[in-house]
Write a protein that holds these residues in place. Structure first.
Motif, mmCIF file in Angstrom:
data_model
loop_
_atom_site.group_PDB
_atom_site.id
_atom_site.type_symbol
_atom_site.label_atom_id
_atom_site.label_comp_id
_atom_site.label_asym_id
_atom_site.label_seq_id
_atom_site.Cartn_x
_atom_site.Cartn_y
_atom_site.Cartn_z
ATOM 1 N N GLU A 321 7.729 1.551 28.585
ATOM 2 C CA GLU A 321 9.079 2.084 28.719
ATOM 3 C C GLU A 321 9.233 3.377 27.912
ATOM 4 O O GLU A 321 9.810 4.364 28.388
ATOM 5 C CB GLU A 321 10.089 1.033 28.253
ATOM 6 N N THR A 322 8.672 3.367 26.706
ATOM 7 C CA THR A 322 8.746 4.560 25.852
ATOM 8 C C THR A 322 7.998 5.736 26.479
ATOM 9 O O THR A 322 8.483 6.871 26.481
ATOM 10 C CB THR A 322 8.159 4.246 24.462
ATOM 11 N N LYS A 323 6.802 5.447 27.019
ATOM 12 C CA LYS A 323 5.995 6.516 27.629
ATOM 13 C C LYS A 323 6.669 7.066 28.876
ATOM 14 O O LYS A 323 6.646 8.290 29.120
ATOM 15 C CB LYS A 323 4.602 5.970 27.973
ATOM 16 N N VAL A 324 7.312 6.225 29.679
ATOM 17 C CA VAL A 324 8.021 6.680 30.874
ATOM 18 C C VAL A 324 9.146 7.636 30.471
ATOM 19 O O VAL A 324 9.341 8.697 31.090
ATOM 20 C CB VAL A 324 8.578 5.471 31.676
ATOM 21 N N ALA A 325 9.889 7.270 29.435
ATOM 22 C CA ALA A 325 10.977 8.144 28.964
ATOM 23 C C ALA A 325 10.420 9.478 28.487
ATOM 24 O O ALA A 325 11.005 10.547 28.750
ATOM 25 C CB ALA A 325 11.746 7.453 27.846
ATOM 26 N N GLY A 339 -2.836 12.184 40.812
ATOM 27 C CA GLY A 339 -4.183 11.797 41.215
ATOM 28 C C GLY A 339 -4.866 11.098 40.067
ATOM 29 O O GLY A 339 -4.787 11.557 38.921
ATOM 30 N N VAL A 340 -5.517 9.974 40.359
ATOM 31 C CA VAL A 340 -6.271 9.232 39.339
ATOM 32 C C VAL A 340 -7.656 8.957 39.918
ATOM 33 O O VAL A 340 -7.787 8.201 40.889
ATOM 34 C CB VAL A 340 -5.575 7.904 38.970
ATOM 35 N N ASP A 341 -8.673 9.589 39.345
ATOM 36 C CA ASP A 341 -10.018 9.475 39.917
ATOM 37 C C ASP A 341 -11.070 9.531 38.817
ATOM 38 O O ASP A 341 -10.842 10.097 37.743
ATOM 39 C CB ASP A 341 -10.298 10.637 40.886
ATOM 40 N N ARG A 424 -1.365 5.227 31.635
ATOM 41 C CA ARG A 424 -1.677 5.461 33.046
ATOM 42 C C ARG A 424 -0.593 4.860 33.941
ATOM 43 O O ARG A 424 -0.168 5.469 34.923
ATOM 44 C CB ARG A 424 -3.048 4.859 33.377
ATOM 45 N N ILE A 425 -0.126 3.658 33.576
ATOM 46 C CA ILE A 425 0.933 3.001 34.352
ATOM 47 C C ILE A 425 2.217 3.838 34.334
ATOM 48 O O ILE A 425 2.930 3.948 35.338
ATOM 49 C CB ILE A 425 1.198 1.591 33.793
ATOM 50 N N ALA A 426 2.502 4.451 33.222
ATOM 51 C CA ALA A 426 3.702 5.282 33.108
ATOM 52 C C ALA A 426 3.635 6.476 34.069
ATOM 53 O O ALA A 426 4.650 6.867 34.660
ATOM 54 C CB ALA A 426 3.869 5.765 31.669
ATOM 55 N N TYR A 427 2.466 7.066 34.207
ATOM 56 C CA TYR A 427 2.317 8.159 35.164
ATOM 57 C C TYR A 427 2.565 7.671 36.595
ATOM 58 O O TYR A 427 3.164 8.383 37.411
ATOM 59 C CB TYR A 427 0.921 8.783 35.052
ATOM 60 N N TYR A 428 2.076 6.448 36.920
ATOM 61 C CA TYR A 428 2.361 5.882 38.243
ATOM 62 C C TYR A 428 3.875 5.801 38.477
ATOM 63 O O TYR A 428 4.373 6.118 39.556
ATOM 64 C CB TYR A 428 1.790 4.462 38.347
ATOM 65 N N MET A 443 -13.631 1.021 47.965
ATOM 66 C CA MET A 443 -12.317 0.406 48.103
ATOM 67 C C MET A 443 -11.237 1.321 47.545
ATOM 68 O O MET A 443 -10.461 1.884 48.273
ATOM 69 C CB MET A 443 -12.288 -0.956 47.386
ATOM 70 N N ASN A 444 -11.165 1.465 46.237
ATOM 71 C CA ASN A 444 -10.177 2.272 45.505
ATOM 72 C C ASN A 444 -8.827 1.568 45.461
ATOM 73 O O ASN A 444 -8.080 1.548 46.446
ATOM 74 C CB ASN A 444 -10.025 3.670 46.109
ATOM 75 N N LEU A 445 -8.516 1.019 44.295
ATOM 76 C CA LEU A 445 -7.290 0.238 44.116
ATOM 77 C C LEU A 445 -6.142 1.060 43.538
ATOM 78 O O LEU A 445 -5.073 0.512 43.275
ATOM 79 C CB LEU A 445 -7.580 -0.959 43.201
ATOM 80 N N ILE A 446 -6.360 2.340 43.322
ATOM 81 C CA ILE A 446 -5.309 3.192 42.762
ATOM 82 C C ILE A 446 -4.025 3.132 43.600
ATOM 83 O O ILE A 446 -2.928 2.968 43.045
ATOM 84 C CB ILE A 446 -5.803 4.649 42.628
ATOM 85 N N PRO A 447 -4.092 3.255 44.928
ATOM 86 C CA PRO A 447 -2.842 3.185 45.712
ATOM 87 C C PRO A 447 -2.114 1.858 45.554
ATOM 88 O O PRO A 447 -0.874 1.826 45.533
ATOM 89 C CB PRO A 447 -3.330 3.382 47.156
ATOM 90 N N TYR A 448 -2.871 0.750 45.443
ATOM 91 C CA TYR A 448 -2.244 -0.557 45.259
ATOM 92 C C TYR A 448 -1.485 -0.605 43.934
ATOM 93 O O TYR A 448 -0.350 -1.105 43.857
ATOM 94 C CB TYR A 448 -3.306 -1.663 45.281
ATOM 95 N N GLU A 449 -2.129 -0.105 42.880
ATOM 96 C CA GLU A 449 -1.483 -0.107 41.565
ATOM 97 C C GLU A 449 -0.218 0.757 41.582
ATOM 98 O O GLU A 449 0.811 0.381 41.012
ATOM 99 C CB GLU A 449 -2.471 0.408 40.504
ATOM 100 N N TYR A 450 -0.308 1.889 42.238
ATOM 101 C CA TYR A 450 0.847 2.796 42.328
ATOM 102 C C TYR A 450 2.029 2.107 43.011
ATOM 103 O O TYR A 450 3.177 2.218 42.566
ATOM 104 C CB TYR A 450 0.417 4.048 43.091
ATOM 105 N N ILE A 451 1.751 1.369 44.081
ATOM 106 C CA ILE A 451 2.821 0.686 44.828
ATOM 107 C C ILE A 451 3.518 -0.356 43.952
ATOM 108 O O ILE A 451 4.754 -0.429 43.909
ATOM 109 C CB ILE A 451 2.236 0.032 46.099
ATOM 110 N N ILE A 452 2.734 -1.147 43.237
ATOM 111 C CA ILE A 452 3.325 -2.183 42.373
ATOM 112 C C ILE A 452 4.134 -1.540 41.248
ATOM 113 O O ILE A 452 5.229 -2.012 40.897
ATOM 114 C CB ILE A 452 2.227 -3.103 41.798
ATOM 115 N N CYS A 453 3.610 -0.463 40.698
ATOM 116 C CA CYS A 453 4.328 0.214 39.609
ATOM 117 C C CYS A 453 5.645 0.824 40.101
ATOM 118 O O CYS A 453 6.626 0.887 39.354
ATOM 119 C CB CYS A 453 3.453 1.299 38.993
#
Length: 864
Positions: A321-325, A339-341, A424-428, A443-453
């Protein structure tokens, strides 16, 4: 009882087995010395598997991966090691899909190097505390295995990079291959230390351990073994360049279930098996399977998911929460593309930066308003190519920032330092759109993580000042060359090599209405939240259990050496025809019916010259000379050719064109088995076949008096098979009102009059013997393909009727191990001819003895 690995086919034919008493599970031990294994065959190795049904009271799964799901930290006082679970490891996360009573044992290497003097103590600690079996590899062996064969050979090739030069992937190095095999053998030894083969399931992960299934199957014929490939599998045109291509395919086929992320990867694997090993797959009730020496190897297609609970726990952290702010203030109302790669050659980071540059050129209205945050994780490999990617990425980002940047604004923010998970989650959370433009990724799970975030939670919504009553929204731009792309139907799919297209996708994502973004997010969230890593693991293991269900009822033998080892699994009632058994029955019987198919049985299908050999003619003449025998030979060939080929065999009964024509003696006319009034249907079928012949290189039409056959044996296997299915449907459609049957077989499609089957030949054989007052007490019927099953069926039905002796010895035999109505099999035409040669010699002895007895009787009569 355990079944032994047979290298001698005579033992296999006799069915001898080695009986060993029950052995308790061995205590775990640690291997601390390893080296290159040049000879894969162990002189005294045995292949064990219990014949008793397994009674699993508590499932146990042995999960094998290159790395254990552990973190290792040396204590500050250098007095030893502390270990903890690696919560980011997929191997740990998949436990969510297992039952609560399931016991999991991990086998793999540690990420940290452990001194040899510490290895025994560490191994014992890991086994007792974490149920992990550590595999320790010497440095030089690990380097050749991981950084050598895995990263220089397999990984580039599986991502479509051919080793065209030393700088592009590197040439094939057999010493690296030997190291790869050696490490897989060491892993197999570790699994053997803890496995209960009748009870445990073994799940092997990824391309590092592709030959491990062979070593495990060699030791335990009935091991319940699954394999999942987390990387792409390349097309056959790429894969076939690998010098050890057959070895890897055959090793994978020693698993019971092989998993892939996408249909494309599975399709490429199946194509390789077809083109290089000659194996065809079948789809039945939604399951895809390959028949391999009597075993069905199942194919599983399901992309892996993410660990929902872990991600949501991070979202709920105060640090997040702090990082998002902090990020919200940092970007001060600017739109963030993310982009996360990993920093490697296949993630397409530089292409993404170039697309951003093009976007700013084509849409100047977005300058100063949008930024691309590119998080570049450290590369997993090493070498010159990684350094080149890093240099290109830094220089491209610097040039774009110099061109389009201004005071307080940089369009590209490149983050190459390690980030905490919550960062990283805060950037999502704050990103308006996530860009994944890898040129090839398993596979690449980055898009999945982005959607949940982006589903977020109440506290994060308040931090971002989002109206809680509004639906959530997100936007994805993904490469069409990554494994997760097919499952994200709401994403904008792009060709990452087309920079203009990616730039336009960026603009489309930013300009899209909020209502559309909300609908796409809802669709994605519904899929990702339900197809999580637990769902994936549970689904895979359910299919593995289903695939292995019939292990206990099959008889298994191991044959072959080294990586050519495979297990023959047969139905208890389907066994190899013993030459001694049939020869004994042949000698003691008096009325013998012998029915032989010619094409593919006495003559190999692959032979261009189908003319019978002098050896075959001699064998048939010997069998026909025996007055106790009636010998029929059936073929798909026309009657004129058969008459010419078998002119030396005056007592042989011939059936041409699969039984449409029959001739009992050489001096008699050919007769038709089924009355056919006309063949006008040929005028319909032949033009259709000609169209497919013209469009299918290597195919031919064979015109017979009774029918037409379209052959595609010499066509491209995939294209020929596809064309055959189309032709079958086409012919069935245009001939639906004609008195014909359209059938497909091994590399052919045939049209012939209804009722013409080889079963008619079997019926005629039995009728002929009845006319001669010969009640058969010995029946031998041999065929090789689907059309011969009609003969087997007629013979099987006759066993309960008056056509055969109640004590008749019946030998219905097919060529090769495959589902059949026959009870016996022989491997190939060579074994068929050898068996017939043995029967012919027995007949020659009988005829000689009878002739000698007659001569002796005549001499006595003359003297008298």
């Amino acid at each position: 009882m355990v079944s032994r690995s047979y290298s001698n086919l005579l033992d296999l034919a006799s069915g001898n087995t080695l009986t060993i008493g029950h052995m308790g599970k061995r205590l775990p031990r640690v291997m601390t010395v390893a080296g290159i294994i040049s000879d894969l065959d162990e002189e005294n190795s045995i292949s064990n598997g219990s014949d008793a049904p397994s009674s699993i009271s508590q499932e146990r799964i042995i999960i094998v991966g290159n790395q254990l799901p552990l973190l290792a930290h040396r204590r500050s006082d250098n007095s030893g090691w502390d270990f903890s679970w690696d919560e980011d490891s997929l191997l740990l996360q998949l436990k969510d899909g297992l039952g609560e009573d399931a016991e999991v044992i991990y086998v793999g290497c540690l990420k940290e190097e452990i001194e040899p003097r510490e290895q025994d103590e560490v191994a014992q600690t890991l086994l007792e505390t974490f149920k992990c079996v550590a595999t320790f590899l010497p440095n030089d062996l690990f380097t050749k295995f991981y950084h050598g064969f895995c990263k220089q050979q397999l990984w580039p090739l599986f991502h479509y990079m051919l080793p065209l030069s030393r700088d592009l992937g590197g040439r094939f190095d057999r010493t690296l291959w030997q190291a790869y095999v050696s490490v897989n053998k060491i892993f197999a030894d570790k699994v053997m230390e803890v496995i209960s083969p009748d009870e445990d399931f073994v799940w092997v992960h990824d391309y590092h351990l592709m030959v491990l299934p062979t070593f495990l199957r060699k030791r335990f014929n009935r091991v319940k073994l699954g394999f999942f490939l987390h990387s792409p599998f390349p097309s056959s045109e790429i894969y076939r360049t690998l010098p050890v291509r057959d070895e890897l395919l055959r090793a994978l086929l020693n698993a019971d279930l092989i998993g892939f992320h996408t249909f494309d990867y599975a399709r490429h694997f199946l194509s390789c098996c077809s083109r290089m090993l000659g194996l065809a797959y079948k789809s039945k009730r939604g399951y895809i399977g390959l028949e391999y020496y009597g075993r069905t190897v199942s194919i599983k297609i399901l992309p892996v998911g993410i660990h929902m609970r872990q991600l949501q726990n991070v979202l709920n952290l105060p640090e997040t929460e702090t990082k998002v702010a902090e990020l919200k203030d940092q970007f001060n109302g600017r739109t963030v593309l993310l982009g996360v790669d990993d920093m490697d050659i296949f993630k397409g980071i530089s292409l993404k930066l170039l697309a951003m540059e093009q976007f700013l050129i084509q849409h100047p209205e977005w300058r100063e308003k949008v930024v691309l945050v590119q998080i570049a994780n450290p590369a997993r490999g090493r070498g010159k190519d990684v350094q080149e990617v890093q240099c290109e990425t830094y220089s491209t980002a610097k040039r774009i920032n110099e061109t389009f940047g201004s005071e307080g604004y940089e369009p590209i923010i490149l983050i190459d330092s390690p980030l905490q998970v919550y960062e990283r989650i805060a950037y999502y959370v704050i990103a308006e759109c996530c860009l994944v433009t890898a040129v090839r990724d398993g596979m690449n799970l980055i898009p999945y993580e982005y959607i949940i975030c982006h589903q977020g939670n109440g506290k994060l919504d308040e931090t971002l000042e989002i109206d809680l009553s509004l639906p959530k929204r997100s936007m994805l731009v993904v490469s069409e060359f990554i494994g997760c792309s097919p499952s994200l139907s709401g994403a904008i799919r792009v060709n990452p090599w087309n920079i203009d297209s990616v730039a336009e996708a960026m603009d489309a994502a930013l300009a899209m209405r909020d209502s559309e973004k909300q609908l796409r997010h809802e669709k994605h969230y519904r899929y990702v939240s339900s197809h999580h890593v637990g769902y994936w693991a549970n689904s895979f293991l359910q299919d593995l259990e289903r695939t292995c269900r019939d292990h206990v009822r099959r008889r298994c033998w191991g044959i072959g050496f080294g990586l050519g080892f495979r297990v023959i699994a047969l139905d208890p009632n389907f066994r190899k025809l013993s030459v001694d058994h049939i020869a004994s029955a042949y000698r003691r019987t008096k009325n013998r019916a012998i029915l032989l198919d010619y094409d593919g049985t006495m003559m190999p299908q692959t032979s261009i010259n189908k003319t019978p050999t002098p050896e075959a003619i001699n064998i048939l003449n010997s069998l026909c000379r025996d007055p106790m025998n009636v010998v029929f030979l059936v073929s798909g060939t026309d009657k004129e050719t058969l008459s010419l080929w078998f002119s030396p065999c005056d007592k042989l009964v011939l059936a041409a064109e699969h039984g449409y024509f029959m001739r009992e003696k050489q001096d008699e006319e050919w007769e038709t088995s089924v009355p056919v009034l006309d063949f006008d249907w040929k005028q319909i079928a032949e033009p259709v076949m000609k169209v497919y012949t013209e469009t299918t290189d290597g195919s031919t039409i064979e015109a017979k008096e009774s029918g037409l056959v379209w052959h595609y044996q010499y066509a491209d296997p995939d294209f020929g098979s596809c064309q055959a299915k189309e032709l079958l449907d086409h012919l069935e459609s245009v001939l639906s009102n004609e008195p014909v049957s359209v059938k497909s077989g091994q590399h052919f499609v045939e049209v012939k009059p209804q009722g013409v089957t080889k079963g008619l030949v079997a019926e005629r054989l039995l009728d002929m013997m009845r006319e001669k007052s010969m009640l058969p007490d010995f029946v031998l019927c041999i065929g090789d393909d689907r059309s011969d099953e009609d003969m087997f069926e007629v013979i099987s039905r006759a066993t309960s009727g008056p056509s055969l002796s109640p004590v008749a010895d019946i030998f219905a035999c097919t060529v090769g191990q495959k589902p059949s109505k026959a009870k016996y099999y022989l491997e190939d035409t060579t074994e068929i001819v050898r068996m017939l040669e043995g029967l012919a010699k027995a007949s020659d002895r009988t005829v000689r003895l009878a002739s000698s007895a007659q001569s002796s009787g005549a001499s006595k009569f003359a003297v008298t």
